[in-house]
Design an enzyme around this catalytic site. Structure first.
Site, PDB file in Angstrom:
ATOM      1  N   ASP A   8       0.848  -1.188   0.000  1.00  0.00           N
ATOM      2  CA  ASP A   8       0.000   0.000   0.000  1.00  0.00           C
ATOM      3  C   ASP A   8       0.882   1.236   0.000  1.00  0.00           C
ATOM      4  O   ASP A   8       1.748   1.393   0.878  1.00  0.00           O
ATOM      5  CB  ASP A   8      -0.910   0.011   1.224  1.00  0.00           C
ATOM      6  CG  ASP A   8      -2.003  -1.042   1.146  1.00  0.00           C
ATOM      7  OD1 ASP A   8      -2.010  -1.818   0.167  1.00  0.00           O
ATOM      8  OD2 ASP A   8      -2.836  -1.089   2.068  1.00  0.00           O
ATOM      9  N   ASP A 129     -15.346  -3.081  -2.348  1.00  0.00           N
ATOM     10  CA  ASP A 129     -15.060  -2.908  -0.928  1.00  0.00           C
ATOM     11  C   ASP A 129     -16.375  -2.695  -0.197  1.00  0.00           C
ATOM     12  O   ASP A 129     -17.195  -1.862  -0.606  1.00  0.00           O
ATOM     13  CB  ASP A 129     -14.154  -1.688  -0.701  1.00  0.00           C
ATOM     14  CG  ASP A 129     -12.913  -1.725  -1.579  1.00  0.00           C
ATOM     15  OD1 ASP A 129     -12.368  -2.820  -1.772  1.00  0.00           O
ATOM     16  OD2 ASP A 129     -12.492  -0.657  -2.054  1.00  0.00           O
TER      17      ASP A 129
END
Length: 241
Positions: A8, A129
């Site tokens: 990330d 998500d």
């Protein structure tokens, strides 16, 4: 079952968030390419890259770091975060990224998703998500009333060939994956599903592997690898059974 270490990216660094909250950020490395090389050397067959700044901005923001990662490793990389248009997808694929992940665009910019699928076919993945089964978007800042499972069926009808499903409540919390939600997602569609969120131990990987018969093809592991509650070789071995 494929194991994908997560990298990330935030301001050019490797970080991990808890439940997508930038205020709950831990920096793990200032050299993303070096970290990518570590995962490759430990046996990773692919990497999951996320442009966190891009997810909030609505356009890629960490492409220099992404490009260096792609140049450094030989294994394929997928990238999500801020990819809203077919042109943005074309740009990151042009850098050498193997798969582009479109998320919010699948909900709010459907024509762009359709255009990307028409141009790049299986190289476009949709990332869904969700919190409590409902889709979240704009870097998980905003919630919607859209069912994650209904959206998955919709994008499958559009031609999407792989879905990454993240359970936000589990992400970065080190409490295990939401197996019920993952099973429901796998059963909702006929395309392969990649699980994301909550994997903490070897037992978690084994539990997810039990969902292979219903369509789970792999899982993304982030914080657990960086904190050492599971090693990548252990995860790969558990994924292979």
């Amino acid at each position: 079952m494929l194991i994908l270490p997560a990298i990330d990216l935030c301001e050019g660094q490797v970080v991990r968030l808890r439940q997508g909250d930038l205020a709950r950020k831990t920096v793990y490395s200032a050299d993303p390419a070096a970290q990518a090389r570590v995962w490759e050397e430990q046996g990773a067959e692919a990497l999951h890259l996320v442009d966190l700044d891009g997810a909030l901005a609505g356009e890629p923001r960490n492409l220099p770091a992404v490009e260096k990662i792609v140049e450094t490793v030989r294994i394929p990389c997928e990238l999500g975060g801020g990819l809203r248009t077919a042109e943005q997808v074309a740009r990151v694929l042009g850098l050498g990224v193997r798969w582009a992940i479109m998320g919010t665009s699948a909900l709010r910019h459907r024509p762009e998703l359709e255009a990307a699928l028409a141009r790049f076919e299986e190289r476009v993945i949709v990332g869904i998500d969700a919190r409590d089964g409902l889709v979240a978007f704009q870097g998980w800042v905003e919630a919607s009333s859209v069912s994650a499972y209904e959206l998955a069926r919709e994008v499958e009808r559009l031609g999407v060939r792989r879905i990454i499903f993240t359970d936000i409540a589990s992400d970065g919390m080190m409490r295990g994956p939401n197996l019920a939600a993952m099973r429901r997602m796998c059963e909702a569609v006929s395309v392969p599903v990649i699980a994301s969120g909550g994997v903490t131990t070897v037992e978690d990987v084994r539990a997810l592997r039990e969902l292979e018969p219903v369509g789970l093809a792999g899982c993304i592991i982030g914080r657990a690898l960086y904190d050492g509650t599971i090693t990548l070789p252990e995860a790969i071995a558990a994924g292979r059974g």
